[in-house]
Write a protein that holds these residues in place. Structure first.
Motif, short mmCIF file in Angstrom:
data_model
loop_
_atom_site.label_atom_id
_atom_site.label_comp_id
_atom_site.label_asym_id
_atom_site.label_seq_id
_atom_site.Cartn_x
_atom_site.Cartn_y
_atom_site.Cartn_z
N GLY A 153 68.11 84.93 56.06
CA GLY A 153 68.71 84.76 54.75
C GLY A 153 70.22 84.86 54.76
N GLU A 154 70.82 85.05 55.92
CA GLU A 154 72.27 85.19 56.04
C GLU A 154 72.95 83.82 55.91
N THR A 155 74.09 83.80 55.23
CA THR A 155 74.88 82.58 55.13
C THR A 155 75.82 82.49 56.33
N LEU A 156 75.68 81.43 57.11
CA LEU A 156 76.49 81.24 58.30
C LEU A 156 77.62 80.28 57.99
N VAL A 157 78.83 80.66 58.38
CA VAL A 157 80.02 79.86 58.12
C VAL A 157 80.60 79.38 59.44
N ALA A 158 80.94 78.11 59.53
CA ALA A 158 81.56 77.58 60.74
C ALA A 158 82.90 78.27 60.98
N LYS A 159 83.13 78.71 62.22
CA LYS A 159 84.36 79.42 62.57
C LYS A 159 85.13 78.63 63.63
N SER A 160 86.42 78.61 63.48
CA SER A 160 87.26 77.95 64.48
C SER A 160 87.32 78.80 65.74
N LEU A 161 87.20 78.14 66.89
CA LEU A 161 87.29 78.86 68.15
C LEU A 161 88.71 79.26 68.48
N LEU A 162 89.67 78.77 67.70
CA LEU A 162 91.05 79.18 67.87
C LEU A 162 91.44 80.30 66.90
N ALA A 163 90.46 80.76 66.13
CA ALA A 163 90.72 81.90 65.25
C ALA A 163 91.02 83.14 66.10
N PRO A 164 91.88 84.04 65.63
CA PRO A 164 92.28 85.19 66.45
C PRO A 164 91.12 86.00 67.02
N ASP A 165 90.06 86.24 66.22
CA ASP A 165 88.95 87.05 66.72
C ASP A 165 88.19 86.34 67.84
N ASN A 166 88.04 85.01 67.75
CA ASN A 166 87.35 84.27 68.81
C ASN A 166 88.20 84.19 70.08
N VAL A 167 89.51 84.01 69.93
CA VAL A 167 90.39 84.00 71.10
C VAL A 167 90.37 85.37 71.78
N ARG A 168 90.37 86.43 70.97
CA ARG A 168 90.32 87.79 71.52
C ARG A 168 89.00 88.01 72.28
N THR A 169 87.91 87.56 71.69
CA THR A 169 86.61 87.73 72.36
C THR A 169 86.56 86.95 73.68
N LEU A 170 87.10 85.75 73.67
CA LEU A 170 87.11 84.94 74.89
C LEU A 170 87.85 85.63 76.02
#
Length: 376
Positions: A55-72
């Motif tokens: 039931g969760e709403t999933l939102v498309a995220k940019s892979l260049l967003a700070p949190d995704n770059v940090r995770t990478l």
């Protein structure tokens, strides 16, 4: 000069296209680049979807967003080493590689083919070819020339035997009587993919067995008909000399080596049966209900294949003197892992592609929207 048939021209075009494809590692790198661009676009458009399981709403995220770059950058090593197929395949090949390098797998294939009845030669070659998937590279290297020699010894065209064995060895990835290391590889992809929708979902090594077993039956029957009714009649009768099915280049194996290896394999099978069937066995979850009780057993099959190959290979190697001291086992196992180096490099690229698919939520969004489109 006569014009080549259209079918051959099409095959030539396919071959030329295949030759121009880049290395699989770079295919994944190009896919990662395309994924980054797609994630930026879908995030800018505000694409969302509701997960029907949670039931969760999933939102498309940019892979260049700070949190995704940090995770990478901070989780790169963990992403690589946590890639499920990497550990599963390397573990199985650690044992299978030893069994292959001491000659156990090649010897087993030779014995099975040589013992095949003449009237059932084609289906036996097909079945052995399907099972050769468990013999790593030995199946596709040893079986085709051996099948050609056996066909010639039976007065049949050796090219038909070679083609039959090669086709079966290739088909073994899609249809197999028994689960093996390829199922371990597929498990490592299917489970993470399913967890894009349901993080608690689990799979087991034998979960696809019904499909591969059915495929093995279909491949055997179709391959039998095609070999006997299509391939051999087109090749014409074999007019060459009948050859001995046992190659002169085949190594001389000490008597009892294969039997001792078989006993070692049976010992591993008996151990696993005891761990499952005895009261309080650790490979059966008595707190679960129904088929879920067998989940520990299915998930332990990777370890079972590793130990079976390793123990049988070591026993065979000691009997044939391919293993003379403990360092020989380490050397053979090291050679097995060294041969997997291209796969390890591929796994690095594949692991990050799959992880980035998850970080951007595009994997779950694509799966959910795709399933909705199919229902409509």
């Amino acid at each position: 000069m006569s014009k080549r048939p259209a079918a051959l021209r099409v095959l030539d075009a396919v071959e030329r296209l295949g030759d121009r494809l880049p290395d699989p590692v770079f295919i994944f790198l190009w896919l990662i680049g395309a994924l980054v661009i797609a994630s930026i676009g879908f995030a800018a458009m505000g694409v969302t979807v509701v997960n029907p399981v949670t039931g969760e709403t999933l939102v498309a995220k940019s892979l260049l967003a700070p949190d995704n770059v940090r995770t990478l950058l901070t989780e790169m090593a963990r992403t690589f080493t946590g890639f499920a197929p990497l550990g599963l395949v390397l573990l199985v090949m650690l044992g299978a590689g030893v069994a292959e390098r001491v000659g156990l797998l090649a010897d087993t294939i030779r014995r099975l083919v040589a013992a095949s009845p003449v009237k059932l030669l084609t289906p036996m070659v097909l079945i052995i070819g399907l099972l050769s998937n468990h013999a790593a590279d030995s199946g596709i290297v040893v079986l085709p020339p051996l099948a050609a020699a056996v066909f010639a010894a039976a007065g049949r065209h050796p090219i038909a035997g070679l083609a039959c064995a090669y086709a079966a060895a290739i088909a073994s990835f899609a249809g197999n009587p028994l689960p093996g290391q390829f199922d371990a590889l597929i498990l490592g992809f299917t489970e993470p993919a399913a967890r894009l929708l349901d993080p608690a979902w689990t799979a087991n090594l034998a979960g696809n067995w019904y499909f591969t077993m059915t495929g093995a039956v279909v491949f055997t029957l179709v391959g039998w008909w095609v070999t006997d009714k299509v391939v051999e009649p087109r090749l014409g009768p074999w007019t060459g000399a009948r050859t001995d099915a046992e190659s002169e280049d085949a190594p001389v194996v000490p008597k009892g080596a294969l039997s001792m290896a078989g006993l070692a394999a049976l010992a591993v099978i008996a151990l696993w049966a005891a761990l499952v069937l005895l009261p309080g066995g650790p490979l059966r979850d008595t707190t679960a209900q129904g088929p879920a009780q067998w989940t520990p057993f299915f998930r332990s099959l990777i370890s079972a294949f590793f130990l079976l190959f390793m123990l049988a290979g070591c026993v065979y190697g000691m009997r044939t003197r391919a293993i003379r001291k403990d360092s020989d086992v380490v050397r053979l196992a090291s050679d097995s892992i060294a041969a997997m180096a291209p796969y390890i490099v591929l796994a690095f690229a594949a692991s990050h592609f799959i992880a980035m698919f998850s970080w951007s939520n595009l994997g779950a969004i694509t799966a959910i929207k795709g399933a909705g489109a199919l229902r409509e």
